[in-house]
Design an enzyme around this catalytic site. Structure first.
Site, PDB file in Angstrom:
ATOM      1  N   THR A  35     106.708  51.763  62.160  1.00 10.50           N
ATOM      2  CA  THR A  35     106.741  51.362  63.445  1.00 10.50           C
ATOM      3  C   THR A  35     108.199  50.819  63.724  1.00 10.50           C
ATOM      4  O   THR A  35     108.585  49.892  62.842  1.00 10.50           O
ATOM      5  CB  THR A  35     105.646  50.653  63.872  1.00 10.50           C
ATOM      6  OG1 THR A  35     104.627  51.320  63.773  1.00 10.50           O
ATOM      7  CG2 THR A  35     105.751  50.188  65.377  1.00 10.50           C
ATOM      8  N   GLY A  83      96.616  53.199  67.771  1.00 10.68           N
ATOM      9  CA  GLY A  83      97.040  51.876  67.281  1.00 10.68           C
ATOM     10  C   GLY A  83      97.348  50.744  68.471  1.00 10.68           C
ATOM     11  O   GLY A  83      97.127  50.867  69.526  1.00 10.68           O
ATOM     12  N   ASP A  84      97.906  49.628  67.823  1.00 13.38           N
ATOM     13  CA  ASP A  84      98.262  48.476  68.772  1.00 13.38           C
ATOM     14  C   ASP A  84      99.606  48.791  69.470  1.00 13.38           C
ATOM     15  O   ASP A  84      99.865  48.182  70.523  1.00 13.38           O
ATOM     16  CB  ASP A  84      98.489  47.231  68.094  1.00 13.38           C
ATOM     17  CG  ASP A  84      99.397  47.318  66.740  1.00 13.38           C
ATOM     18  OD1 ASP A  84      99.610  48.513  66.090  1.00 13.38           O
ATOM     19  OD2 ASP A  84     100.435  46.386  66.755  1.00 13.38           O
ATOM     20  N   THR A 101     104.459  44.986  64.352  1.00 12.40           N
ATOM     21  CA  THR A 101     104.184  46.246  63.113  1.00 12.40           C
ATOM     22  C   THR A 101     103.226  45.792  62.389  1.00 12.40           C
ATOM     23  O   THR A 101     103.354  44.563  61.896  1.00 12.40           O
ATOM     24  CB  THR A 101     105.536  46.605  62.670  1.00 12.40           C
ATOM     25  OG1 THR A 101     105.309  47.521  61.614  1.00 12.40           O
ATOM     26  CG2 THR A 101     106.301  45.433  62.025  1.00 12.40           C
ATOM     27  N   GLY A 122      97.249  48.446  62.789  1.00 14.87           N
ATOM     28  CA  GLY A 122      96.982  48.241  64.194  1.00 14.87           C
ATOM     29  C   GLY A 122      95.874  47.962  64.722  1.00 14.87           C
ATOM     30  O   GLY A 122      95.563  47.064  65.795  1.00 14.87           O
TER      31      GLY A 122
HETATM   32  N1  ASP Z   1     101.120  49.154  64.225  1.00 17.30           N
HETATM   33  C1  ASP Z   1     101.255  50.642  64.087  1.00 17.30           C
HETATM   34  C2  ASP Z   1      99.860  51.344  64.154  1.00 17.30           C
HETATM   35  O1  ASP Z   1      98.946  50.931  63.692  1.00 17.30           O
HETATM   36  C3  ASP Z   1     101.753  50.845  62.619  1.00 17.30           C
HETATM   37  C4  ASP Z   1     102.865  50.218  62.346  1.00 17.30           C
HETATM   38  O2  ASP Z   1     103.346  49.010  62.544  1.00 17.30           O
HETATM   39  O3  ASP Z   1     103.433  50.895  61.180  1.00 17.30           O
HETATM   40  O4  ASP Z   1      99.899  52.350  64.661  1.00 17.30           O
END
Ligand code: ASP
Length: 320
Positions: A182, A212-213, A233, A236
């Site tokens: 991310t 995700g978040d 990141t 999530g």
């Molecule tokens: N936070 C992101 C998700 O869970 C993944 C990431 O940060 O790589 O979709």
């Protein structure tokens, strides 16, 4: 001179040095630097924080090394489904999109949702219909395809795991290409306004329309001139349950904590307690920047008022 500042990330996770290699490290740092400068150039010319975070994230979305836009990870169905969000700390305006396909720069769609629709959060087919109406750039499936990402999916499918892009496992090819994620940016402009933006392909092998978040305001992204701007990141599900970005803002607003104190509590205590791996970039209206992470590494960069450029991947006592 009024101060300005920007910090960006290209994903948190475990990125073993042994797998990385000098050449790859150089490429990631180059990608980070280009993105940082895209935002920094806008800020130094007196542009606003919102434009700066969008420009920085656009650069990372266009770079196949990072899990956003081109280079996004694959869902269980073998597609790229993209999430993004953006927030303006000046007026608490926000925009977000989830589960979109073929939109070249998802964060720009999030911005258009914020500025040109009466809504905050659009999903799937509807979000893409809106993108077409707003003349956003679309790209064919091939544009988003990266072989290493696809190999990651095949490996994840085999073990039936949903995998954090930069998680603790090696990619099928064993290259560090599978160890980044991310992307996001936070910035302070010369007018004293802060903003945040995040964009992602989510997690490899995600199913059932998983969100995700990253596109969730308050979890993966938040900005408020009175407190801070945050882009997260990591895994999530944990960031959603911990409402990470807003929790940091609340600790500052209600408890009077500094940016550093609030970030440290959330990243090194609260998230760790529930097993949430990841990190974030954070800025406040005074230009303080924090880039904490509880994972082995986090691709990150920052620059304050045209000063020295900091680029980091691994833990660095001077800047962690
Ligand atoms: N936070 C992101 C998700 O869970 C993944 C990431 O940060 O790589 O979709």
């Amino acid at each position: 001179m009024k101060q300005f500042a920007i910090a960006i990330h290209g994903g948190a996770g475990a990125i073993p040095r042994s797998v990385m290699g000098a050449e790859n490290e150089k490429n990631y740092k180059k990608g980070l630097e280009e993105a940082l400068l895209a935002g920094d150039t806008i800020l130094s010319a007196g542009g606003n924080a919102l434009d700066a975070v969008e420009a920085a994230v656009n650069k990372l979305e266009d770079n196949p090394l990072f899990n956003a836009g081109r280079g996004a990870v694959f869902t269980n169905g073998g597609t790229n489904e993209l999430d993004a969000s953006i927030m303006d700390g000046k007026n608490l305006m926000a925009g977000a999109v989830t589960g979109i396909k073929n939109v070249k720069n998802p964060v720009s769609l999030a911005r258009v949702v914020m500025e040109k629709s009466e809504h905050v959060f659009l999903s799937g087919a509807g979000a893409m219909e809106f993108a077409k109406k707003m003349n956003l750039e679309f790209a064919p499936d091939e544009y988003f395809f990266v072989q290493d990402r696809y190999d990651q999916l095949l490996q994840a499918r085999e073990s039936d795991q949903v995998v954090l892009d930069h998680g603790n496992t090696r990619g099928a090819t064993g290259t560090p290409n599978s160890k980044k994620g991310t992307v996001g940016a936070v910035a302070l402009d010369v007018f004293g306004n802060i903003a945040a933006a995040t964009s992602t392909g989510g997690m490899t092998n995600k199913k059932f329309g998983r969100v995700g978040d990253s596109p969730i305001i308050g979890a993966g992204t938040y900005a408020n001139n009175n407190t801070c701007a945050i882009s997260c990141t990591g895994h999530g599900e944990f960031f959603i349950r911990s409402v990470v970005a807003y929790d940091i803002s609340c600790l500052m607003e209600y408890k009077g904590l500094s940016l550093k104190e609030a970030c440290d509590i959330v990243v090194y205590q609260k998230l760790v307690k529930i097993g949430g791996e990841g990190g974030l970039v954070a800025i406040d209206a005074k230009g303080n920047i924090e880039m904490p992470f509880n994972s082995e590494g986090m691709y990150r960069a920052m620059r304050k008022s045209g000063g020295e450029i900091y680029l980091g991947i691994y833990k660095d006592p001077a800047h962690s």
